[in-house]
Structures are given as structure tokens and as C-alpha cells.
Enzyme design. Structure first.
Site, short mmCIF file in Angstrom:
data_model
loop_
_atom_site.label_atom_id
_atom_site.label_comp_id
_atom_site.label_asym_id
_atom_site.label_seq_id
_atom_site.Cartn_x
_atom_site.Cartn_y
_atom_site.Cartn_z
N THR A 1 0.81 -1.22 0.00
CA THR A 1 0.00 0.00 0.00
C THR A 1 0.84 1.27 0.00
O THR A 1 0.37 2.31 -0.43
CB THR A 1 -0.95 0.02 1.21
OG1 THR A 1 -0.19 -0.19 2.40
CG2 THR A 1 -2.01 -1.07 1.10
N CYS A 2 2.10 1.19 0.49
CA CYS A 2 2.96 2.41 0.50
C CYS A 2 3.28 2.86 -0.90
O CYS A 2 3.61 4.03 -1.12
CB CYS A 2 4.30 2.14 1.15
SG CYS A 2 4.17 1.33 2.66
N PHE A 3 3.29 1.92 -1.84
CA PHE A 3 3.72 2.23 -3.21
C PHE A 3 2.58 2.05 -4.21
O PHE A 3 2.81 2.07 -5.42
CB PHE A 3 4.91 1.33 -3.60
CG PHE A 3 6.01 1.35 -2.58
CD1 PHE A 3 6.77 2.50 -2.39
CD2 PHE A 3 6.27 0.25 -1.78
CE1 PHE A 3 7.77 2.53 -1.43
CE2 PHE A 3 7.26 0.27 -0.82
CZ PHE A 3 8.02 1.42 -0.64
#
Length: 412
Positions: free
Chosen positions: A385-387
Site C-alpha cells: 500500500t505504500c507504493f
């Protein structure tokens, strides 16, 4: 032994029957909420709203006047000292000072939107944006800087509960563990990823490698708040207990619990007192954490063409059969399934104001990306989810890809 297998097997049919006659949920079909995974979000929401309406007595008007630029503080002073029943059963009548307008519902909806944005005003020090997405927020561990912080958290819990009762949407998105806290669900290591990507990677490394004689961690964490250094034990006497290959699983579990829950326990406890005063815990727990975000913030308006035009590919190309299967599947999804896919890959259902070209990640603007997963095509899709990254195995057929995607976003 019979109920769960039967309802799982006939999920589609049962949901279709309820859609064609929602009143079934007022009768024997109400039993279906015992198996949360069976009911689709729209049917759960119908049941939930019907239950809320059944405890609504008469709705006396509650007039509130607020200054637009001070809407949070003015609303807090007007509502916080009212009784729970007054807030729960009233029909709000909002006036923005110096603005003419009759509140037939539209002004209240606008008030909820403006108020929800002000909750995250950095001057109140209540929430911090998560590194992977500046529009998703987590409670601030050091919110005690603000002497009123606990009563503000309780007020925010009340406002979210009231908005749900009034079927008005809020312009606010929280990190996954906030929704899990509301539902009383345990947090997991994966929930750490968007909050602190580097720390998450180090914990994954600890779990996947033999750490004998390599790391020198203890069952404690260190904090440094405005120059005040503290060592916090994760278990009794934790700073004297070394992390070993034998106990590392327990260590990771305790660290995750501390970072996501224990460190903001006081803040969340007050938030929940306010929320549960307006909506009972038994009733809200028919939803999962993704559905709870949709209940609070509404289904996003997703333009699939815009999404597709702002997607990048790694070890796939835009013309690969797997990629064309993916977009065909997305177009076949209903609004709820598209929202869940967006949540699965980006951590939130929020679509940026100017569309997918402004999707943000841990390093600023970060487009949605589809990466080839070189593992077995028996695997489910996974995400970072960070990327805003979807790892998609090279499935042989459209049906397999669509089924795997739905399984991942609903169960993953």
C-alpha cells in the site's frame, strides 16, 4: 456446523433475494448477520440503517450556529456538553454565521464535510498523516501537547457516530488500525506497512531470517518525544529480555500492538467512548474494516478510464493478456468491489481530487502500478500500500484472474 457452510455456499442467491425484497432482513433473514462474510455491503447497510431507525424516537431540532473558520471549536462547544440522547435523537439545524441559508439537510451535509477536514488541523495535534498517503490519518501518540486532546477525541468519536446515524458522509480517511479498533479486531503486521514502511520491512526481515547472534533487540521500544528519552517495556521486564529465534514471533506481535494500539490507547479509548455512545458496538461489528470506511466516507466515484490511463506496469506491458484481463475484471466489478480493490492496493478508498494522476505514496506522487508476480499462479494477488503496488501472478484465464482478485480483496 450447518449454518456457515450453507450460507457460504448460497451467498450470491441470498444477497440477490434480499436486494429484491429488503424487508426479508427484518424477519428470519436477520440471522445472516451472524455470518459477516455472507452479506454484501449494501445489504448490511440496509439492515444497519433499519436498526438505527427503529431506535429513533421523535427527532427534536437542535440548532447550532458556527463560524466557518472556527467550525471545529464552535461545534465542540455547542455539542460536547449535551447528553448522549440529545445528540443521538436530535435533528441538527446548522447555521454558518454571516451566511444566509435554510438547513433542509444540505447545510448539515456541508457542515459534516467542513468539520471532518478540521479534525486533522495540525494546530490541534490530534492526528498525523501516514507517510504513505497524506490524506489518511492515524492518532498522534504525542497529542497530550493539546490539554483538551482527550475530550476532543471523544467529540470526534461522537461526530463520526452522529454522521453515520444521519447518513451523511465525512471527508476523512483513517489508517486501517483505527477502523479495526472501532470493530474490536486485532491488528496485524501488514497494518504497519503504511504507517512506517522501513520499520515494517525490518520486522518482516526478522521473521524471515535466522536472527541468532545477528540482532541485539530486547522486548522494549525507545521513544524520544521533544527531547525526553524513554524506554518502554513491551512485556514485564522487557528491556532485560533478549529477542531470540525462539521468541521473535511474540516480539513482532508485541511491537505491532504497541505501535498501532497501545501507544495511542488513551486517545482511542476516548474516541470509542464518544462513538459507542451513539452507535452500539454489537451493531457496528457486522461490518469489516473496509466496509466501515465506506460507511463513514461513502463509496468513491471511480473513473476506470482515468485509473487505467494513470497506471504503470513492471514486467508487464499495457497490451499483455493478463493486463487486459485485469481491466476487464475491474469494469465488471460493481462500485463496492472497485472501492475494495482500491483499498486493497492503496490502503484507502479515497480518490484524489484531481484523479488518479495525483495518487500519493511514501515518496510523494506515486501512480497505481501492476507488477508481475513471478511466483506460482496458484497464489492470490498481493499488494504494497505504500507504493500503490499490485503484485499480479500471470493467470492463464480471465475467470481465474477475476476470481483470485475478488478472493484477495474480500478475504485478504
Amino acid at each position: 456446523n450447518l449454518f456457515f457452510p450453507f450460507t457460504d455456499a448460497h451467498k450470491k442467491l441470498l444477497n440477490q433475494m434480499i436486494r429484491s425484497n429488503p424487508k426479508l432482513m427484518s424477519g428470519p433473514f436477520a440471522l445472516l448477520v451472524k455470518n459477516q462474510k455472507v452479506l454484501d455491503f449494501d445489504n448490511k447497510r440496509y439492515f444497519f440503517n433499519a436498526k438505527l431507525k427503529s431506535d429513533n424516537q421523535e427527532r427534536p431540532k437542535l440548532p447550532i450556529t458556527v463560524r466557518r473558520e472556527q467550525v471545529f471549536l464552535d461545534s465542540y462547544r455547542a455539542l460536547f456538553f449535551k447528553t448522549n440522547d440529545e445528540i443521538k435523537n436530535s435533528k441538527l439545524e446548522i447555521t454558518f454565521k454571516g451566511e444566509s441559508g435554510v438547513d433542509a439537510g444540505g447545510v448539515t451535509r456541508e457542515w459534516y464535510q467542513v468539520l471532518s477536514r478540521q479534525m486533522f488541523n495540525p494546530d490541534y495535534a490530534l492526528f498525523l498523516p501516514v507517510p504513505s498517503d497524506k490524506t489518511t490519518f492515524h492518532p498522534n501518540r504525542t497529542s497530550a501537547l493539546n490539554p483538551e486532546h482527550l475530550s476532543f477525541f471523544k467529540f470526534i468519536g461522537m461526530i463520526i457516530g452522529k454522521a453515520i446515524r444521519d447518513q451523511c458522509f465525512l471527508d476523512c480517511h483513517f489508517s486501517r488500525e483505527v477502523y479495526k479498533n472501532i470493530l474490536g479486531r486485532p491488528v496485524s503486521l501488514k497494518d504497519m506497512e503504511s504507517l512506517d514502511p522501513d520499520y515494517y520491512k525490518s520486522l518482516v526481515w526478522i521473521l524471515e531470517n535466522d536472527i541468532t547472534d545477528i540482532i541485539e533487540e530486547t522486548f522494549s521500544v525507545e521513544t524520544d518525544d521533544y527531547g525526553e528519552h524513554k524506554v518502554i517495556n513491551l512485556i514485564e521486564g522487557g528491556k532485560d529480555i533478549i529477542v531470540t529465534e525462539a521468541n521473535k514471533q511474540d516480539y513482532v506481535k508485541k511491537v505491532v500492538e504497541y505501535k498501532l494500539q497501545t501507544s495511542v490507547k488513551e486517545q482511542m479509548d476516548n474516541f470509542l467512548v464518544g462513538f459507542y455512545a451513539l452507535i452500539s458496538k454489537d451493531l457496528i461489528t457486522i461490518f469489516d474494516e473496509q466496509e466501515l470506511e465506506l460507511l463513514i466516507s461513502g463509496l468513491p466515484d471511480i473513473d476506470v478510464d482515468d485509473w487505467k490511463n494513470n497506471t504503470t506496469y513492471v514486467n508487464y506491458t499495457a497490451t499483455c493478456k493478463e493486463v487486459s484481463y485485469f481491466w476487464r475484471a475491474v469494469r465488471s466489478f460493481d462500485a463496492e468491489e472497485r472501492a475494495k480493490l482500491l483499498q486493497f492496493v492503496t490502503g484507502t478508498s479515497k480518490v484524489p481530487l484531481n484523479g488518479f494522476k495525483e495518487l500519493s505514496g511514501v515518496n510523494g506522487v506515486c501512480k497505481f502500478s501492476i507488477h508481475r508476480d513471478f511466483g506460482s499462479s496458484e497464489r492470490l494477488p498481493s499488494s504494497h500500500t505504500c507504493f500503490n503496488q499490485l503484485n499480479l501472478p500471470p493467470y492463464e484465464s480471465y475467470e481465474t484472474l477475476r476470481g483470485s482478485l475478488l478472493l484477495a480483496i474480500n478475504e485478504g
